[in-house]
Design an enzyme around this catalytic site. Structure first.
Site, PDB file in Angstrom:
ATOM      1  N   SER A 142       0.915  -1.194  -0.349  1.00 22.42           N
ATOM      2  CA  SER A 142      -0.074  -0.060  -0.063  1.00 22.42           C
ATOM      3  C   SER A 142       0.925   1.360  -0.317  1.00 22.42           C
ATOM      4  O   SER A 142       2.154   1.879   0.556  1.00 22.42           O
ATOM      5  CB  SER A 142      -0.979  -0.225   1.612  1.00 22.42           C
ATOM      6  OG  SER A 142      -1.430   1.742   1.267  1.00 22.42           O
ATOM      7  N   TYR A 155      -2.883  -2.250  10.173  1.00 22.18           N
ATOM      8  CA  TYR A 155      -2.871  -1.944   8.647  1.00 22.18           C
ATOM      9  C   TYR A 155      -1.240  -2.043   8.095  1.00 22.18           C
ATOM     10  O   TYR A 155      -0.219  -2.848   7.344  1.00 22.18           O
ATOM     11  CB  TYR A 155      -3.785  -1.354   8.623  1.00 22.18           C
ATOM     12  CG  TYR A 155      -3.975  -1.597   7.099  1.00 22.18           C
ATOM     13  CD1 TYR A 155      -4.003  -2.748   6.214  1.00 22.18           C
ATOM     14  CD2 TYR A 155      -3.398  -0.342   6.028  1.00 22.18           C
ATOM     15  CE1 TYR A 155      -4.059  -2.779   4.850  1.00 22.18           C
ATOM     16  CE2 TYR A 155      -3.251  -0.640   4.786  1.00 22.18           C
ATOM     17  CZ  TYR A 155      -3.899  -1.221   4.314  1.00 22.18           C
ATOM     18  OH  TYR A 155      -4.406  -1.893   2.744  1.00 22.18           O
TER      19      TYR A 155
END
Ligand SMILES: NC(=O)c1ccc[n+]([C@@H]2O[C@H](COP(=O)([O-])OP(=O)(O)OC[C@H]3O[C@@H](n4cnc5c(N)ncnc54)[C@H](O)[C@@H]3O)[C@@H](O)[C@H]2O)c1
Length: 251
Positions: A142, A155
């Site tokens: 990400s 995350y």
């Protein structure tokens, strides 16, 4: 048809970005195992309707025996595994919370899926790639790793681990001609994200404005990078993380 004769596993492909990935690989001629904890029938039907080949396998990527069964299912369906896309992750369902409010159990569960999951899937698939001296592993990280973000420490940390894992795996597998790269998407309007007011509409505007290309990112924006990394065009690039986010992060 840049992937004719190849076969691929795409984890987390029942919906969202993973479903778009599975369809893109199939459109280039790859046979695809749609692997997810959720039912992947919709993705399989879309691929078959477009003339491609796909099968569904129910997997929990955090379970080593389930990941091994997934690899066996791909081998028995297609005879070989050329491409593994480690896309499954806990993301769209996450609540925003300060790290002091993330419990140890939440941390462990997220890491089990987002970080140990790709590890288990690579362990299940790599021996086959090593034996054939050929393979592509594409991990989904990400863009948030390169920016940092408030409210999702577990995350963001897991995706940082995915980038680090990509580099070390590339070195361990390079001698076997197995190429390992990552894609780092920016905030992408997969269906679960588009439906979530925490991410979409007004909430996405600060992210959009941080981009050189100031518009929403859609799953289709990631497909060029995916097909390139899976194809022969990417024969001498490994250990890299391609940020595809409209130019928010520039490295
Ligand atoms: N959408 C974004 O803004 C964005 C941005 C950067 C990175 N990503 C990454 O892209 C990937 C896809 O994101 P998305 O937006 O489509 O999310 P999503 O939540 O819609 O898709 C994730 C998929 O993974 C599956 N999954 C979850 N746990 C699993 C498990 N234990 N075993 C097997 N499958 C499991 C889910 O069922 C789902 O189909 C994820 O890795 C996510 O972290 C997304």
């Amino acid at each position: 048809m840049r992937l004719a004769g190849k076969s691929a596993i795409v984890t987390g492909s029942a919906r969202g970005i993973g479903a778009a990935f599975a369809q893109a690989l199939a459109a280039e001629g790859a046979k695809v195992l749609v692997a997810d904890v959720l039912d992947g029938a919709r993705t399989v039907e879309a691929i078959q309707k477009a003339g491609g080949t796909a099968q569904f396998f129910k997997v929990d990527v955090s379970d080593a025996s389930s990941a091994r069964a997934m690899a066996e299912a791909a081998l028995s369906a297609f005879g070989q595994i050329d491409i593994l896309v480690n896309n499954a992750a806990i993301f769209a369902s996450l609540e925003k919370k300060g790290f002091l409010d993330i419990s140890s159990d939440e941390w462990d569960r997220l890491m089990a899926v987002n970080l140990r999951g790709p590890f288990e899937c690579v362990k299940a698939v790599a021996p086959h790639m090593i034996a054939r001296k050929s393979g592509r592993i594409i991990n989904i990280a990400s863009g948030t790793v390169f920016k940092g973000q408030v409210g999702f420490l577990h995350y963001v940390t897991s995706k940082g681990g995915v980038v680090a894992m990509t580099r070390s795996l590339a070195r361990e597998l390079g001698g076997h001609n197995v190429i390992v790269n990552a894609i780092a998407p920016g905030l992408t309007m997969s269906e679960a994200i588009a439906e979530n007011p925490m991410w979409s509409g007004k909430a996405s505007q600060p992210t959009v404005m941080s981009r050189a290309l100031q518009r929403e990112q859609e799953p289709k924006d990631l497909l060029g990078a995916l097909v390139f990394l899976a194809s022969e065009d990417c024969g001498f690039m490994t250990g890299q993380c391609m940020v595809v986010d409209g130019g928010a992060v520039m490295r």
